[in-house]
Scaffold this motif. Structure first.
Motif, mmCIF file in Angstrom:
data_model
loop_
_atom_site.group_PDB
_atom_site.id
_atom_site.type_symbol
_atom_site.label_atom_id
_atom_site.label_comp_id
_atom_site.label_asym_id
_atom_site.label_seq_id
_atom_site.Cartn_x
_atom_site.Cartn_y
_atom_site.Cartn_z
ATOM 1 N N THR A 42 4.034 8.363 5.050
ATOM 2 C CA THR A 42 3.677 7.134 4.347
ATOM 3 C C THR A 42 2.185 7.167 4.043
ATOM 4 O OG1 THR A 42 5.406 5.914 5.509
ATOM 5 C CG2 THR A 42 3.680 4.625 4.453
ATOM 6 N N ARG A 43 1.849 6.919 2.802
ATOM 7 C CA ARG A 43 0.450 6.908 2.382
ATOM 8 C C ARG A 43 0.081 5.505 1.915
ATOM 9 N NH1 ARG A 43 -3.077 10.761 0.826
ATOM 10 N NH2 ARG A 43 -1.428 12.354 0.756
ATOM 11 N N ALA A 44 -0.968 4.964 2.496
ATOM 12 C CA ALA A 44 -1.480 3.672 2.051
ATOM 13 C C ALA A 44 -2.430 3.866 0.878
ATOM 14 C CB ALA A 44 -2.191 2.963 3.199
ATOM 15 N N ARG A 45 -2.655 2.816 0.147
ATOM 16 C CA ARG A 45 -3.578 2.854 -0.986
ATOM 17 C C ARG A 45 -4.856 2.139 -0.596
ATOM 18 N NH1 ARG A 45 0.774 0.987 -5.629
ATOM 19 N NH2 ARG A 45 2.225 2.734 -5.330
ATOM 20 N N PRO A 46 -5.907 2.895 -0.216
ATOM 21 C CA PRO A 46 -7.129 2.230 0.245
ATOM 22 C C PRO A 46 -7.802 1.393 -0.829
ATOM 23 C CG PRO A 46 -7.452 4.602 0.017
ATOM 24 C CD PRO A 46 -5.993 4.353 -0.134
ATOM 25 N N GLN A 47 -7.690 1.823 -2.087
ATOM 26 C CA GLN A 47 -8.311 1.033 -3.151
ATOM 27 C C GLN A 47 -7.631 -0.321 -3.305
ATOM 28 O OE1 GLN A 47 -6.749 3.847 -3.497
ATOM 29 N NE2 GLN A 47 -5.188 3.761 -5.112
ATOM 30 N N TRP A 48 -6.312 -0.355 -3.061
ATOM 31 C CA TRP A 48 -5.581 -1.615 -3.142
ATOM 32 C C TRP A 48 -6.017 -2.556 -2.019
ATOM 33 C CZ3 TRP A 48 -2.840 -3.707 -6.866
ATOM 34 C CH2 TRP A 48 -1.932 -4.708 -6.596
ATOM 35 N N ALA A 49 -6.094 -2.019 -0.787
ATOM 36 C CA ALA A 49 -6.537 -2.834 0.340
ATOM 37 C C ALA A 49 -7.985 -3.279 0.169
ATOM 38 C CB ALA A 49 -6.375 -2.036 1.639
ATOM 39 N N LEU A 50 -8.825 -2.386 -0.342
ATOM 40 C CA LEU A 50 -10.233 -2.740 -0.548
ATOM 41 C C LEU A 50 -10.384 -3.832 -1.607
ATOM 42 C CD1 LEU A 50 -13.094 -1.956 0.331
ATOM 43 C CD2 LEU A 50 -13.135 -0.312 -1.534
ATOM 44 N N PHE A 51 -9.551 -3.788 -2.640
ATOM 45 C CA PHE A 51 -9.626 -4.801 -3.685
ATOM 46 C C PHE A 51 -9.277 -6.189 -3.146
ATOM 47 C CE2 PHE A 51 -7.091 -7.303 -6.718
ATOM 48 C CZ PHE A 51 -8.070 -7.601 -7.657
ATOM 49 N N TRP A 52 -8.168 -6.290 -2.405
ATOM 50 C CA TRP A 52 -7.770 -7.595 -1.891
ATOM 51 C C TRP A 52 -8.730 -8.099 -0.826
ATOM 52 C CZ3 TRP A 52 -4.645 -10.747 -4.249
ATOM 53 C CH2 TRP A 52 -3.685 -10.244 -5.125
ATOM 54 N N GLY A 53 -9.258 -7.182 -0.010
ATOM 55 C CA GLY A 53 -10.253 -7.603 0.973
ATOM 56 C C GLY A 53 -11.523 -8.095 0.315
ATOM 57 N N SER B 236 -6.246 -9.768 5.629
ATOM 58 C CA SER B 236 -5.903 -9.548 4.218
ATOM 59 C C SER B 236 -5.832 -8.055 3.887
ATOM 60 C CB SER B 236 -6.938 -10.229 3.321
ATOM 61 O OG SER B 236 -8.214 -9.619 3.465
ATOM 62 N N VAL B 237 -6.723 -7.269 4.472
ATOM 63 C CA VAL B 237 -6.697 -5.829 4.249
ATOM 64 C C VAL B 237 -5.413 -5.218 4.815
ATOM 65 C CG1 VAL B 237 -7.798 -3.657 4.911
ATOM 66 C CG2 VAL B 237 -9.177 -5.539 4.063
ATOM 67 N N ALA B 238 -5.000 -5.685 6.012
ATOM 68 C CA ALA B 238 -3.766 -5.175 6.608
ATOM 69 C C ALA B 238 -2.555 -5.527 5.757
ATOM 70 C CB ALA B 238 -3.606 -5.740 8.021
ATOM 71 N N VAL B 239 -2.503 -6.753 5.250
ATOM 72 C CA VAL B 239 -1.379 -7.173 4.406
ATOM 73 C C VAL B 239 -1.333 -6.344 3.129
ATOM 74 C CG1 VAL B 239 -0.459 -9.086 3.048
ATOM 75 C CG2 VAL B 239 -1.289 -9.492 5.359
ATOM 76 N N ALA B 240 -2.494 -6.146 2.493
ATOM 77 C CA ALA B 240 -2.527 -5.381 1.250
ATOM 78 C C ALA B 240 -2.179 -3.916 1.483
ATOM 79 C CB ALA B 240 -3.908 -5.496 0.613
ATOM 80 N N ALA B 241 -2.649 -3.342 2.597
ATOM 81 C CA ALA B 241 -2.369 -1.933 2.867
ATOM 82 C C ALA B 241 -0.885 -1.704 3.129
ATOM 83 C CB ALA B 241 -3.193 -1.459 4.055
ATOM 84 N N MET B 242 -0.255 -2.573 3.885
ATOM 85 C CA MET B 242 1.169 -2.404 4.152
ATOM 86 C C MET B 242 2.011 -2.715 2.925
ATOM 87 S SD MET B 242 1.871 -3.632 8.037
ATOM 88 C CE MET B 242 3.525 -2.993 7.840
ATOM 89 N N GLY B 243 1.561 -3.667 2.124
ATOM 90 C CA GLY B 243 2.302 -3.957 0.904
ATOM 91 C C GLY B 243 2.225 -2.852 -0.128
ATOM 92 N N GLY B 244 1.118 -2.120 -0.153
ATOM 93 C CA GLY B 244 0.951 -1.041 -1.124
ATOM 94 C C GLY B 244 1.282 0.337 -0.600
ATOM 95 N N ALA B 245 1.796 0.446 0.624
ATOM 96 C CA ALA B 245 2.142 1.763 1.178
ATOM 97 C C ALA B 245 3.359 2.331 0.463
ATOM 98 C CB ALA B 245 2.401 1.653 2.677
ATOM 99 N N ALA B 246 3.367 3.641 0.296
ATOM 100 C CA ALA B 246 4.456 4.312 -0.420
ATOM 101 C C ALA B 246 4.782 5.628 0.263
ATOM 102 C CB ALA B 246 4.069 4.557 -1.881
ATOM 103 N N PHE B 247 5.982 6.108 0.017
ATOM 104 C CA PHE B 247 6.448 7.369 0.603
ATOM 105 C C PHE B 247 5.799 8.536 -0.126
ATOM 106 C CE2 PHE B 247 9.482 10.897 0.786
ATOM 107 C CZ PHE B 247 9.617 11.021 2.152
#
Length: 423
Positions: free
Chosen positions: A220-231, A263-274
């Motif tokens: 599983t790979r998270a999207r750090p840019q997505w988490a950084l944006f929402w944070g 918020s960063v945790a929510v965004a990272a888990m929401g944007g995680a992909a296989f």
């Protein structure tokens, strides 16, 4: 056939042409789909087929690599034995090639205790991820996309908790690494608070990226840019007004930092992909030594950052005279260690047996009666021994003998009270 309509019309009824832009006629009550909707559905099917093709190609590549250099398959029984026997160090994670998982487990002390239990439930997935049986990647992708009922109800809450805790810990460590007093003296309290919040946001992003890849997840790979944006979006809302910035500077950054981490945790888990390319690490003893060295470097780096944070901001954490009290506590611990080291193992074992001994047995032995003796027998034995050991009977004795008689009388009284209380 040619004609205005194929249905029967009443006499005098004329057909009216359909206006441009009006909905198309229906057949059996079902509306016809437009051409744009058909194109969109076809594109979505094509994208799904492309993703399956990529996963199948990665599966084929992994199988070819394993055929060229076969590795020893991992056994589930061995993984569970390591999990059960080594709860304080993730030997099972290293056994299954999950190096980042092992490093995160070490830094968070077993995922705060919860991660050890979660890993116990996920060990069959980890073993299958290492062994990669035929068609595993296709099944893993479908399982990640389907979000199974057991995953959602049992493991997902624990995963949310662990990812949020990891984000908060990383954010606090990054925010504390800045010299607070020097920043406040250079740019002011308000800008220093903003700088600490930004550092905490970056730390939370790193923590979320690592935790989403490790905690109850395979490939599983998270999207750090997505988490950084929402944070960053939430941080901008927190610091939108002058009054809010002043409040953060006065009350501290802890509440705002906790909200940003969540918020960063929510965004990272929401944007995680296989991601099928994130395969476990494999190799022989030389590869294991390099992986252990890399893990030691990561843990040492985080420990160095924590030591730097304490050196820069230790007075703020501990309060007035905090360092002095800490040194005194360290000296007391050192003294206790020297006392324990001076005694032998037999002495410690005797102390432990004395601590665990039943006081009723000692009292009965001292008075010379049975454990289930009656109150009359207990009082009679106590009077008999008191006549022998009472300090008033030791008139001609020395000072040491009188003190020994007083101690013996105290023991006799305590033994009588113990047995009478039980009876």
């Amino acid at each position: 056939r040619a004609g205005p309509s194929t249905r029967e019309m009443m006499p005098g009824q004329a057909t009216q042409p359909r206006r441009a832009g009006s909905p198309s006629p229906t057949r059996a009550g079902v509306p016809r789909t437009s051409m744009s909707e058909r194109i969109l559905a076809a594109e979505q099917r094509l994208e799904a087929l492309d993703r399956e093709r990529e996963v199948a190609a990665a599966d084929l590549t992994a199988l070819r690599e394993r055929a060229a250099a076969p590795a020893t398959e991992r056994r589930l029984r061995t993984a569970y034995a390591l999990w059960l026997c080594c709860p304080f160090y993730p030997a099972y994670a290293l056994y299954l090639g999950r190096d980042l998982h092992a490093c995160l487990y070490t830094l968070t002390l077993g995922g705060f205790g919860v991660g050890w239990l979660v890993d116990g439930a996920c060990l069959p997935w980890y073993v299958a991820d290492y062994n990669e049986p035929l068609g595993y990647l296709m099944r893993a992708q479908r399982r990640a996309a389907a979000r199974l009922f057991a995953w959602r109800t049992l493991l997902l809450p624990a995963r949310w908790l662990l990812v949020s805790a990891s984000c908060s810990l990383a954010a606090a460590l990054a925010a504390a690494a800045l010299p607070v007093k020097r920043l406040e003296a250079a740019v002011g309290a308000e800008r220093a608070a903003v700088a600490r919040l930004v550092a905490g946001l970056l730390g939370a992003t790193v923590g979320a990226t690592c935790a989403c890849r490790c905690v109850a997840a395979v490939r599983t790979r998270a999207r750090p840019q997505w988490a950084l944006f929402w944070g960053a979006l939430l941080l901008s809302l927190v610091l939108a007004s002058e009054e809010a910035r002043d409040k953060v500077a006065e009350e501290g950054v802890a509440p705002s930092l906790a909200a940003v981490s969540l918020s960063v945790a929510v965004a990272a888990m929401g944007g995680a992909a296989f991601d099928p390319s994130l395969s476990p690490s494999r190799g022989g003893p030389a590869g294991l030594a390099a992986r252990l060295l890399l893990q030691l470097g990561g843990v040492g780096g985080v420990a160095a950052v924590a030591a730097l944070s304490f050196h820069l901001n230790g007075d703020e954490w501990l309060g007035k005279d905090g360092r002095k009290k800490l040194r005194e506590a360290g000296a007391q611990l050192h003294t206790l260690y020297e006392q324990l080291r001076a005694r032998s193992l037999a002495d410690h074992w005797a102390d432990l047996r004395e601590l665990l001994r039943d006081p009723g047995d000692d009292a009965a032995t001292l008075l010379g009666v049975a454990r289930d003796a009656s109150p009359a027998e207990i009082k009679q034995a106590h009077r008999r021994l008191a006549r022998l050991h009472h300090p008033d009977k030791q008139q001609d004795a020395s000072r040491e003998e009188k003190e020994e008689a007083e101690r013996m009388m105290s023991r006799l009284n305590a033994a009588k009270d113990t047995l009478l209380g039980e009876s």
